[in-house]
Design an enzyme around this catalytic site. Structure first.
Site, PDB file in Angstrom:
ATOM      1  N   ASP A   1       0.885  -1.165   0.000  1.00 51.77           N
ATOM      2  CA  ASP A   1       0.000   0.000   0.000  1.00 51.77           C
ATOM      3  C   ASP A   1       0.924   1.217   0.000  1.00 51.77           C
ATOM      4  OD1 ASP A   1      -1.637   2.136   0.628  1.00 51.77           O
ATOM      5  OD2 ASP A   1      -2.810   1.021   2.118  1.00 51.77           O
TER       6      ASP A   1
ATOM      7  N   SER B   1      -1.121  15.075 -12.674  1.00 48.99           N
ATOM      8  CA  SER B   1      -2.304  15.147 -13.539  1.00 48.99           C
ATOM      9  C   SER B   1      -2.435  16.611 -13.919  1.00 48.99           C
ATOM     10  CB  SER B   1      -3.531  14.706 -12.747  1.00 48.99           C
ATOM     11  OG  SER B   1      -4.710  15.133 -13.399  1.00 48.99           O
TER      12      SER B   1
ATOM     13  N   TYR C   1      -8.534  16.066  -5.236  1.00 47.11           N
ATOM     14  CA  TYR C   1      -7.611  15.527  -6.259  1.00 47.11           C
ATOM     15  C   TYR C   1      -6.670  16.633  -6.747  1.00 47.11           C
ATOM     16  CZ  TYR C   1      -6.342  12.572 -10.337  1.00 47.11           C
ATOM     17  OH  TYR C   1      -5.681  11.809 -11.282  1.00 47.11           O
TER      18      TYR C   1
ATOM     19  N   LYS D   1      -2.558  16.593  -6.493  1.00 50.59           N
ATOM     20  CA  LYS D   1      -1.742  16.581  -7.711  1.00 50.59           C
ATOM     21  C   LYS D   1      -0.916  17.868  -7.846  1.00 50.59           C
ATOM     22  CE  LYS D   1      -2.929  12.477  -9.240  1.00 50.59           C
ATOM     23  NZ  LYS D   1      -1.960  11.372  -9.326  1.00 50.59           N
TER      24      LYS D   1
HETATM   25  N1  LIG Z   1      -6.497   7.931 -16.318  1.00 48.17           N
HETATM   26  C1  LIG Z   1      -6.514   9.248 -16.297  1.00 48.17           C
HETATM   27  O1  LIG Z   1      -7.353   9.890 -16.930  1.00 48.17           O
HETATM   28  C2  LIG Z   1      -5.466   9.989 -15.505  1.00 48.17           C
HETATM   29  C3  LIG Z   1      -5.283  11.361 -15.765  1.00 48.17           C
HETATM   30  C4  LIG Z   1      -4.316  12.044 -15.050  1.00 48.17           C
HETATM   31  C5  LIG Z   1      -3.551  11.384 -14.102  1.00 48.17           C
HETATM   32  N2  LIG Z   1      -3.757  10.062 -13.862  1.00 48.17           N
HETATM   33  C6  LIG Z   1      -2.936   9.410 -12.840  1.00 48.17           C
HETATM   34  O2  LIG Z   1      -2.297   8.286 -13.408  1.00 48.17           O
HETATM   35  C7  LIG Z   1      -1.909   7.394 -12.342  1.00 48.17           C
HETATM   36  C8  LIG Z   1      -2.206   5.960 -12.750  1.00 48.17           C
HETATM   37  O3  LIG Z   1      -3.606   5.768 -12.798  1.00 48.17           O
HETATM   38  P1  LIG Z   1      -4.351   5.016 -13.999  1.00 48.17           P
HETATM   39  O4  LIG Z   1      -5.117   6.026 -14.729  1.00 48.17           O
HETATM   40  O5  LIG Z   1      -3.411   4.132 -14.703  1.00 48.17           O
HETATM   41  O6  LIG Z   1      -5.442   4.175 -13.151  1.00 48.17           O
HETATM   42  P2  LIG Z   1      -5.555   2.624 -12.830  1.00 48.17           P
HETATM   43  O7  LIG Z   1      -6.641   2.515 -11.818  1.00 48.17           O
HETATM   44  O8  LIG Z   1      -5.718   1.857 -14.092  1.00 48.17           O
HETATM   45  O9  LIG Z   1      -4.161   2.261 -12.155  1.00 48.17           O
HETATM   46  C9  LIG Z   1      -3.824   2.700 -10.850  1.00 48.17           C
HETATM   47  C10 LIG Z   1      -3.130   1.571 -10.088  1.00 48.17           C
HETATM   48  O10 LIG Z   1      -2.751   2.086  -8.793  1.00 48.17           O
HETATM   49  C11 LIG Z   1      -3.031   1.053  -7.832  1.00 48.17           C
HETATM   50  N3  LIG Z   1      -3.233   1.622  -6.494  1.00 48.17           N
HETATM   51  C12 LIG Z   1      -4.280   2.380  -6.068  1.00 48.17           C
HETATM   52  N4  LIG Z   1      -4.162   2.635  -4.759  1.00 48.17           N
HETATM   53  C13 LIG Z   1      -3.013   2.034  -4.345  1.00 48.17           C
HETATM   54  C14 LIG Z   1      -2.365   1.945  -3.088  1.00 48.17           C
HETATM   55  N5  LIG Z   1      -2.871   2.528  -1.974  1.00 48.17           N
HETATM   56  N6  LIG Z   1      -1.212   1.260  -3.012  1.00 48.17           N
HETATM   57  C15 LIG Z   1      -0.696   0.653  -4.130  1.00 48.17           C
HETATM   58  N7  LIG Z   1      -1.280   0.693  -5.331  1.00 48.17           N
HETATM   59  C16 LIG Z   1      -2.426   1.387  -5.446  1.00 48.17           C
HETATM   60  C17 LIG Z   1      -4.296   0.389  -8.357  1.00 48.17           C
HETATM   61  O11 LIG Z   1      -4.488  -0.902  -7.774  1.00 48.17           O
HETATM   62  C18 LIG Z   1      -4.043   0.366  -9.852  1.00 48.17           C
HETATM   63  O12 LIG Z   1      -3.407  -0.825 -10.235  1.00 48.17           O
HETATM   64  C19 LIG Z   1      -2.650   7.874 -11.097  1.00 48.17           C
HETATM   65  O13 LIG Z   1      -1.751   8.582 -10.255  1.00 48.17           O
HETATM   66  C20 LIG Z   1      -3.695   8.828 -11.666  1.00 48.17           C
HETATM   67  O14 LIG Z   1      -4.075   9.819 -10.730  1.00 48.17           O
HETATM   68  C21 LIG Z   1      -4.682   9.348 -14.558  1.00 48.17           C
END
Ligand SMILES: NC(=O)c1ccc[n+]([C@@H]2O[C@H](COP(=O)([O-])OP(=O)(O)OC[C@H]3O[C@@H](n4cnc5c(N)ncnc54)[C@H](O)[C@@H]3O)[C@@H](O)[C@H]2O)c1
Length: 276
Positions: free
Chosen positions: A65, A144, A157, A161
Site C-alpha cells: 500500500d 495530472s 484531487y 496533484k
Molecule cells: N487515467 C486518467 O485519466 C489519468 C489522468 C491524469 C492522471 N492520472 C494518474 O495516473 C496514475 C495511474 O492511474 P491510472 O489512470 O493508470 O489508473 P488505474 O486505476 O488503471 O491504475 C492505478 C493503479 O494504482 C493502484 N493503487 C491504487 N491505490 C493504491 C495503493 N494505496 N497502493 C498501491 N497501489 C495502489 C491500483 O491498484 C491500480 O493498479 C494515477 O496517479 C492517476 O491519478 C490518470
C-alpha cells in the site's frame, strides 16, 4: 529504448498492475528490463508479473500500500539488495476523487491526499539517497493536469496533484547537481481503470467517469511522451492539447483563465458537459 542512458535497466513502478503503470512496465519489459512492480491489487499484480515475464523482463512483484512509509522503505532496500540500485523510479499509483469542496467528507480528503500525494513524497524520500549514492537515475512522478488546471469540484484531487507538481519542480532543481533527472506527468483524461477507485455515487464522480469512458487517448500515448521526456530530461509531460493549452493560458493570463473556467463551469461546457 533509452540508448546507453541506463545500461543496467532497473525500474521501480508503483500502481504497475493496471493502466498507465502497467503500460510503462510492458514497454520496458519488451526491452528486457529488471522490473520491481508494486501494487495493492494482488490478483492484477500476479497477472502483470506473468505478462511481463513472458515479454522478457525479470520481475519482482511487491504487494504494498503506497500510503505505508515502511513498506516503501522496505521495497527500496529489497531492490538495492537484488540489483544494487535502480535507474528509473515511477511514483505512479493513484486514485481519483471529485466533489464540491465543502461536501467532500473528511475521510475522502484523507484518502486522496494519502494515496495521491503522501505516496509520492514517500517514494522520493525512500529512493533519493540511493540515486544520489549512484550519481544517476531519474524520478518520474505521475501528477495530472488536475494539479495545473484546478478544475471545479475536484478540490481534493487537485490539491494532491498540485502538491506532486510542486514537489517535482523542487527536486528537479535539488537533484540536478547529482545527475538525477525528474519528470512530472500532467495529462488530462485518458483511458484506464481509474474510475474503479471512485464510488460513482456523486454527480462529479459520474462526470469524471463519463470523460474516462469517452476518451480516445490511451496509456500508450502518454508513455511515448514520458519516455521521450526521460531521454531529454524534460520536466513536464503534457500530452493532450487541452492540458498544454490550459496550462499556458493560466500561466500567461491567470485572471482570464479563472474567468474562462468559471464560464465553462456555469454553462456546463468542456470538462463540465456531463455534470448534471
Ligand atoms: N487515467 C486518467 O485519466 C489519468 C489522468 C491524469 C492522471 N492520472 C494518474 O495516473 C496514475 C495511474 O492511474 P491510472 O489512470 O493508470 O489508473 P488505474 O486505476 O488503471 O491504475 C492505478 C493503479 O494504482 C493502484 N493503487 C491504487 N491505490 C493504491 C495503493 N494505496 N497502493 C498501491 N497501489 C495502489 C491500483 O491498484 C491500480 O493498479 C494515477 O496517479 C492517476 O491519478 C490518470
Amino acid at each position: 529504448m533509452f540508448g546507453q542512458l541506463f545500461p543496467r535497466k532497473r525500474a521501480f513502478i508503483t500502481g504497475a498492475a493496471s493502466g498507465f503503470g502497467l503500460e510503462i512496465a510492458n514497454k520496458l519489459a519488451q526491452d528486457k528490463w529488471h522490473l520491481a512492480i508494486a501494487d495493492i491489487n494482488v490478483e492484477r499484480l500476479a497477472s502483470a508479473k506473468n505478462e511481463l515475464e513472458m515479454l522478457g523482463a525479470t520481475v519482482i512483484a511487491i504487494e504494498l500500500d503506497v500510503t505505508d512509509w515502511s513498506a516503501i522503505e522496505k521495497a527500496a532496500s529489497q531492490i538495492k539488495q537484488a540489483w544494487g540500485g535502480v535507474d528509473l523510479v515511477f511514483n505512479n499509483a493513484g486514485v481519483a476523487g471529485a466533489g464540491k469542496m465543502e461536501e467532500i467528507p473528511q475521510n475522502e480528503w484523507e484518502r486522496i491526499l494519502n494515496i495521491d500525494l503522501w505516496s509520492v513524497i514517500y517514494g522520493c524520500r525512500a529512493f533519493i539517497p540511493m540515486l544520489k549514492h549512484q550519481g544517476s537515475g531519474h524520478i518520474i512522478n505521475t501528477a495530472s493536469s488536475a494539479g495545473t488546471l484546478s478544475a471545479a469540484e475536484m478540490a481534493n484531487y487537485n490539491v494532491a496533484k498540485a502538491g506532486v507538481v510542486s514537489l517535482s519542480e523542487t527536486i528537479k532543481v535539488e537533484l540536478a547537481p547529482h545527475n538525477i533527472g525528474v519528470t512530472v506527468i500532467c495529462p488530462t483524461v485518458f483511458k484506464t481503470n481509474l474510475g474503479e477507485s471512485m464510488s460513482g455515487e456523486t454527480a462529479n464522480e459520474r462526470n469524471l467517469q463519463a470523460q474516462l469512458d469517452e476518451s480516445k487517448v490511451t496509456s500508450a500515448d502518454i508513455v511515448k511522451d514520458t519516455f521521450k521526456a526521460i531521454r531529454k530530461n524534460k520536466l513536464y509531460v503534457m500530452t493532450q492539447i487541452d492540458a498544454k493549452l490550459g496550462w499556458r493560458i493560466k500561466r500567461w493570463m491567470p485572471e482570464l483563465y479563472a474567468k474562462l473556467m468559471a464560464h465553462c463551469y456555469k454553462k456546463r461546457i468542456w470538462i463540465y458537459k456531463h455534470l448534471k
